[in-house]
Scaffold this motif. Structure first.
Motif, short mmCIF file in Angstrom:
data_model
loop_
_atom_site.label_atom_id
_atom_site.label_comp_id
_atom_site.label_asym_id
_atom_site.label_seq_id
_atom_site.Cartn_x
_atom_site.Cartn_y
_atom_site.Cartn_z
N PRO A 255 -7.76 54.59 3.57
CA PRO A 255 -8.64 53.58 2.94
C PRO A 255 -7.85 52.49 2.21
N GLN A 285 -12.76 53.44 -4.34
CA GLN A 285 -11.73 54.26 -3.71
C GLN A 285 -11.05 55.17 -4.73
N TRP A 293 -3.72 61.01 -2.85
CA TRP A 293 -3.46 59.79 -3.62
C TRP A 293 -2.48 60.04 -4.77
#
Length: 380
Positions: A255, A285, A293
């Motif tokens: 993303p 996000q 992440w």
């Protein structure tokens, strides 16, 4: 380039109640010193030679008066120096204590959350700037300081910026800026209008969006999508598509890679519609981010293996032959007139009374987005 030697100020020099501590840097539009007030508050003093870039300095002052935000450098006042025989305009700005983004990034090698967070902070500041009609036009790591007190990114140096009603100060088709961060539409305009008198590109928020894409790409991969250093290099920006960040570095979440590639679209209409929209996308996000992440995007330069380390002079991304098919197709508001500033602008032969009168006659600015204290500026 500066036509007159930069002021040589020794530590301890008193400038209107501020004690000079050290030279911060010398650029094309001015010389910056750090100075401290009696109560300990620090400021940046930017000196611009009279007769060289006075109009540009007045425009920078006008732009910064229009907007206050914690992620943008803050202006305090405008004056002249020395007072008895002025040679320089002097902008007093809030001093942002911290490190340049590229220096900070190499040292800390953050994860995708950190990359997205820094871009989000910048996008929030630029949302306020764009709402006031201001376009920075030189968004790059060297103009971004990671504030030591809270780790937030702060955009500084609006010397190349413009706003909606600003007069044109540049002779060529393009305003001053850094070619590797310039949008395809700007480079295309310069290419098509080369040699044509009176042709001037008008930057828009889409230009700042593209530059944020370059910064995000570099944080994610250690490289800029394209390097524009020599004549002909701009062809890659206009015709080729850089590899998506997640293809160069599998640690980049899909993303976030998609956001980066959208910011780098060749046509401005294909990018995010505004900085506000980019903020909404990044906030969503980050709220949905999983464990992937939290993995450092790049290995420290001292460790072998992994993605290429972040480099001060990144090598060019190999150009790909694939062409895109059907590419998806500013001195206002100086409000608190100069008399309301801590210093008073004194016209000289180089800075004409007509120019000062034009500034003083401008209407008041809109309400500020954040308190000056939130932006790291102490009231004078």
């Amino acid at each position: 380039m500066l036509e007159r030697a930069s002021p040589q100020l020794s530590p301890g020099t008193n400038i209107n109640g501020l004690v000079v501590e050290e030279l911060v840097g010398v650029g094309g539009w001015g010389t910056v010193y750090r100075a401290r007030r009696e109560d300990g508050a620090t400021y940046a003093l930017k000196f611009i030679p009279l007769g060289h870039a006075v109009d540009r300095a007045l425009r920078e002052f006008a732009m910064l008066l229009r907007v206050r935000h914690r992620n943008l450098v803050q202006v305090v006042s405008l004056g002249v120096w020395p007072e008895e025989a002025p040679e320089y305009l002097c902008l007093q700005l809030g001093f942002v204590e911290g490190e340049r983004l590229d220096v900070w990034w190499k040292k800390h090698t953050p994860d995708a959350r950190g990359a997205a967070g820094k871009v989000l902070q910048l996008a929030r500041g630029l949302t306020a700037a764009h709402a006031a009609g201001v376009v920075h036009r030189d968004v790059k790591e060297a103009n971004i300081i990671v504030r030591a007190s809270d780790g937030e990114a702060v955009l500084v140096d609006f010397g190349s910026g413009t706003y909606e009603e600003a007069a044109t100060l540049t002779r060529g088709p393009l305003a001053p800026g850094t070619p590797s961060y310039m949008s395809p539409e700007a480079l295309r305009f310069a290419q098509e209008k080369s040699g044509k008198a009176g042709a001037h590109y008008r930057a828009s928020p889409a230009d700042d969006l593209y530059a944020l894409g370059v910064i995000l790409y570099r944080m994610a991969t250690g490289k800029r999508p394209f390097e524009v250093r020599e004549p002909g290099d701009e062809e890659a920006v206009l015709e080729e598509e850089a590899p998506a960040p997640h293809l160069l570095n599998p640690r980049v979440p899909g993303p976030l890679s998609a956001v980066c590639m959208r910011l780098l679209e060749k046509e401005p209409s294909a990018r995010h519609a505004s900085m506000a929209e980019l903020c909404t996308v990044l906030e969503a996000q980050l709220a949905a981010a999983d464990a992937s992440w939290s993995v450092p995007l790049l290995e420290p330069a001292t460790q072998p293996g992994g993605p290429a380390p972040f480099q001060e002079k990144a090598p060019s991304v190999p150009r790909r032959a694939r062409r895109r098919v059907g590419q998806l197709a500013a001195l206002a508001g100086v409000a608190a007139c100069l008399g309301a500033a801590a210093w008073v602008y004194a016209p000289t032969q180089a800075a004409t009374p007509a120019a000062v009168a034009q500034v003083a006659a401008l209407p008041p600015p809109p309400p500020v987005e954040a308190q000056a204290s939130d932006a790291g500026v102490q009231p004078p």
